[in-house]
Scaffold this motif. Structure first.
Motif, PDB file in Angstrom:
ATOM      1  N   LEU A  63     -24.606  10.424 -81.741  1.00 49.11           N
ATOM      2  CA  LEU A  63     -25.194   9.937 -82.780  1.00 49.11           C
ATOM      3  C   LEU A  63     -24.223   9.669 -83.890  1.00 49.11           C
ATOM      4  CD1 LEU A  63     -28.661  11.878 -83.129  1.00 49.11           C
ATOM      5  CD2 LEU A  63     -28.020   9.763 -81.877  1.00 49.11           C
ATOM      6  N   THR A 198     -34.261  10.934 -82.896  1.00 51.73           N
ATOM      7  CA  THR A 198     -34.981  11.919 -84.096  1.00 51.73           C
ATOM      8  C   THR A 198     -34.731  13.356 -83.609  1.00 51.73           C
ATOM      9  OG1 THR A 198     -37.206  11.562 -82.538  1.00 51.73           O
ATOM     10  CG2 THR A 198     -36.633  10.029 -84.508  1.00 51.73           C
ATOM     11  N   GLU A 205     -32.191   7.901 -86.619  1.00 52.42           N
ATOM     12  CA  GLU A 205     -31.194   8.070 -87.345  1.00 52.42           C
ATOM     13  C   GLU A 205     -30.698   6.671 -87.655  1.00 52.42           C
ATOM     14  OE1 GLU A 205     -29.146  10.372 -88.973  1.00 52.42           O
ATOM     15  OE2 GLU A 205     -31.291  11.601 -88.541  1.00 52.42           O
ATOM     16  N   ARG A 208     -32.741   5.295 -90.655  1.00 53.75           N
ATOM     17  CA  ARG A 208     -32.296   6.166 -91.805  1.00 53.75           C
ATOM     18  C   ARG A 208     -30.932   5.770 -92.568  1.00 53.75           C
ATOM     19  NH1 ARG A 208     -33.409  11.047 -93.086  1.00 53.75           N
ATOM     20  NH2 ARG A 208     -31.164  11.731 -92.824  1.00 53.75           N
ATOM     21  N   ARG A 209     -30.063   5.400 -91.592  1.00 54.38           N
ATOM     22  CA  ARG A 209     -28.944   5.102 -92.208  1.00 54.38           C
ATOM     23  C   ARG A 209     -28.710   3.604 -92.538  1.00 54.38           C
ATOM     24  NH1 ARG A 209     -24.850   8.417 -87.543  1.00 54.38           N
ATOM     25  NH2 ARG A 209     -26.074  10.193 -87.444  1.00 54.38           N
TER      26      ARG A 209
END
Length: 223
Positions: A63, A198, A205, A208-209
Motif C-alpha cells: 500500500l 481497506t 486507500e 483516500r489519497r
C-alpha cells in the motif's frame, strides 16, 4: 488508450454514447488476475467548471504510493445525474496519461454497472484505457438489504430486479461501500481488491489519497 477526438456536448448525445458502448463491457476476468499495482482516481470541480483530477498508484502488497499524476481542465457539460463521466473523464484521462506507471487495476470513486444505464464512469473509463476497472461509490443506485455487521459481509445491489453490484462492509458496524464492476473484472475479484485496500478505513486507500490531493489542488488552483 482509445481517446475520442471529441466528447458529447449535450445530455442526449451522452446517453446515446452510453447506450452504444454498454455492450462492450466485459464483466469477468479475461485471465487469472495478478494485480501488483492499483490506481485510485478522483476529480473535483468548482462552480466555474474548473476541474482537477488526480491519479495515485499504490503497490498492492505494501500500500505504498509509488506514482502520482495530476491534471487540470475545464468543462461546460451540464451537471446531470448519471452523466458525471462527461464532466470528469477528459481531465481524468489527462492525469492517467501523465503517470510513469501503467497500473494493473483502476479503482474509481464512482459507479460501474450499478448505474441506471449499466454504464457508469468506471465502465466508460475501462473501455477507453482497456484496463480492469471497478467502481467503489459512497452512495447507491438501486435496492439492497443491509449486509451483516462484520467486515467482509455483503449483500446484492439490484436495479429493476437485476444484480448490478454489492453493498460491501469494509469496517465492522460502519456503513458499507457500494462496489460494481467497471470492465475486465468480476464482482468477486472486485470485492477482494476493495477489502485488501481497506485495512483501516471505510474507503480504499487509493480513493483516500487521491481525494486529499485532488481537493488541495482545486483549492490552490493548480494542477
Amino acid at each position: 488508450m482509445q481517446i475520442p477526438d471529441s466528447w458529447p456536448t449535450t445530455p442526449e448525445e451522452a446517453i446515446a454514447l452510453q447506450d452504444r458502448l454498454r455492450p462492450r463491457v466485459v464483466a469477468e476476468n479475461p485471465a487469472p488476475p495478478a494485480f501488483r499495482t492499483v490506481a485510485g482516481l478522483d476529480s473535483a470541480y468548482d462552480d466555474d467548471g474548473n476541474v482537477a483530477a488526480v491519479a495515485v498508484v499504490l503497490d498492492l502488497a505494501t500500500l505504498e504510493t509509488i506514482d502520482t499524476a495530476t491534471a487540470r481542465g475545464h468543462t461546460d457539460f451540464p451537471y446531470v445525474p448519471g452523466l458525471l463521466a462527461f464532466r470528469e473523464l477528459p481531465t481524468t484521462i489527462k492525469a492517467l496519461q501523465s503517470l510513469s506507471t501503467t497500473p494493473d487495476l483502476i479503482i474509481c470513486d464512482s459507479q460501474g454497472l450499478a448505474h441506471p444505464r449499466r454504464f457508469g464512469f468506471a465502465c466508460h473509463l475501462g473501455l477507453l484505457v482497456d484496463l480492469p476497472t471497478l467502481g467503489v461509490a459512497k452512495n447507491v443506485w438501486g435496492d439492497y438489504e443491509e449486509p451483516a455487521r462484520e467486515r467482509g459481509s455483503y449483500s446484492e445491489i439490484t436495479l429493476d430486479g437485476e444484480p448490478v453490484g454489492r453493498a460491501l462492509r469494509t469496517r465492522t458496524d460502519v456503513k458499507p461501500v457500494y462496489v460494481s464492476v467497471g470492465h475486465k473484472i468480476d464482482i468477486d475479484t472486485a470485492c477482494e481488491q476493495v477489502l485488501a485496500l481497506t485495512p483501516e478505513f471505510r474507503q480504499p486507500e487509493t480513493t483516500r489519497r487521491a481525494d486529499r490531493l485532488c481537493r488541495r489542488l482545486l483549492a490552490e488552483g493548480t494542477a
